[in-house]
Design an enzyme around this catalytic site. Structure first.
Site, PDB file in Angstrom:
ATOM      1  CE1 TYR A 123      -3.632   2.724   0.844  1.00  0.00           C
ATOM      2  CE2 TYR A 123      -1.999   3.195   2.798  1.00  0.00           C
ATOM      3  CZ  TYR A 123      -2.979   3.650   1.908  1.00  0.00           C
ATOM      4  OH  TYR A 123      -3.858   4.932   2.335  1.00  0.00           O
ATOM      5  CB  ALA A 124       3.725   2.424   2.088  1.00  0.00           C
TER       6      ALA A 124
END
Length: 254
Positions: A159-160
């Site tokens: 996600y990051a």
């Protein structure tokens, strides 16, 4: 067609931060076209709230992970701009829609990775590209990132990473669209009490307490902490802010 108002397109505006952004923009006198994926009733409720604030609003269905549908979506956008807002231009694009997947790096599946790419990177990339003919010169683009692109918490590697790519993309967009007077910035929220990612920050007292203890202001964020930041970047006062990452986290992990 002569524009009668300023119009913002907010993806994922039916709930959480997107809803708060839409309402904050309306309070600044901006009309709002918001998108929803599956929550039509919630989206229409936000439209009603915006109308109660004296602004025009509309909602369209959009899955930002399905870029093959963007051409058809923008055909709908053109019709709504003409019929609801009496204009042919967007002034602001806020790329907010997204999902959260919590998975350790070692066990993240290729399917999870691809879903995050499609929603958080490929989606905003090509949605913005296809929005350009409708975006007025001097307009604003705001991409939503995350504090997790600066600090690392286990379980958010994929996600990051997508959000880190969005932050790089923001700078390239600012460079290439500057000739049209369009600014492009990133807003990176910290931990916020919403239903995002299953609502863990909101509903899990231990997670909430830990994150609050790591935040200079002593609490986690609320949606109202973010919407106004986006509205500011759409204001005249923010016209000289460009290609920047603005973290709104209350000072997490300093």
């Amino acid at each position: 067609m002569t524009p009668t108002s300023l119009v913002a397109l907010v993806t994922g505006g039916s709930r959480g931060l997107g809803k708060n952004m839409a309402l904050a923009l309306a309070r600044k006198g901006i009309d709002v076209l918001l998108t929803y994926n599956s929550q039509q009733a919630e989206a229409q409720a936000v439209v009603a709230e915006i109308e109660q604030l004296g602004r025009k609003a509309a909602a369209l269905q959009l899955n930002v992970g399905e870029s093959q549908n963007f051409a058809g979506f923008f055909a709908q956008v053109q019709a709504v701009l003409r019929n609801t807002f009496q204009t042919d231009k967007l002034n602001f694009l806020i790329n907010n829609a997204g999902i959260g997947i919590h998975a350790p790096f070692a066990s993240t599946t290729e399917a999870q990775f691809d879903q995050l790419v499609n929603i958080h990177l490929k989606g905003p990339f090509f949605l913005t590209q296809q929005a350009l003919p409708l975006l007025a010169d001097g307009g604003r683009i705001i991409n939503i990132s995350t504090g997790l692109a600066r600090f690392a918490l286990p379980g958010y590697a994929a996600y990051a990473a997508m959000k880190g790519a969005v932050e790089v993309l923001t700078r390239y967009q600012a460079k290439e669209l500057g000739m049209r007077g369009i600014t492009v910035n990133t807003v990176a929220p910290g931990a916020i009490e919403t239903d995002f990612g299953g609502g863990a920050v909101r509903d899990n007292a231990n997670i909430n307490q830990f994150l609050a203890s790591q935040t200079a202001l002593g609490r986690v964020g609320r949606p109202d902490d973010i919407g106004g930041v986006v509205a500011f970047l759409c204001s005249e006062e923010a016209g000289w802010v460009n290609a920047q990452r603005l973290e709104a986290s209350g000072g997490m992990f300093l």
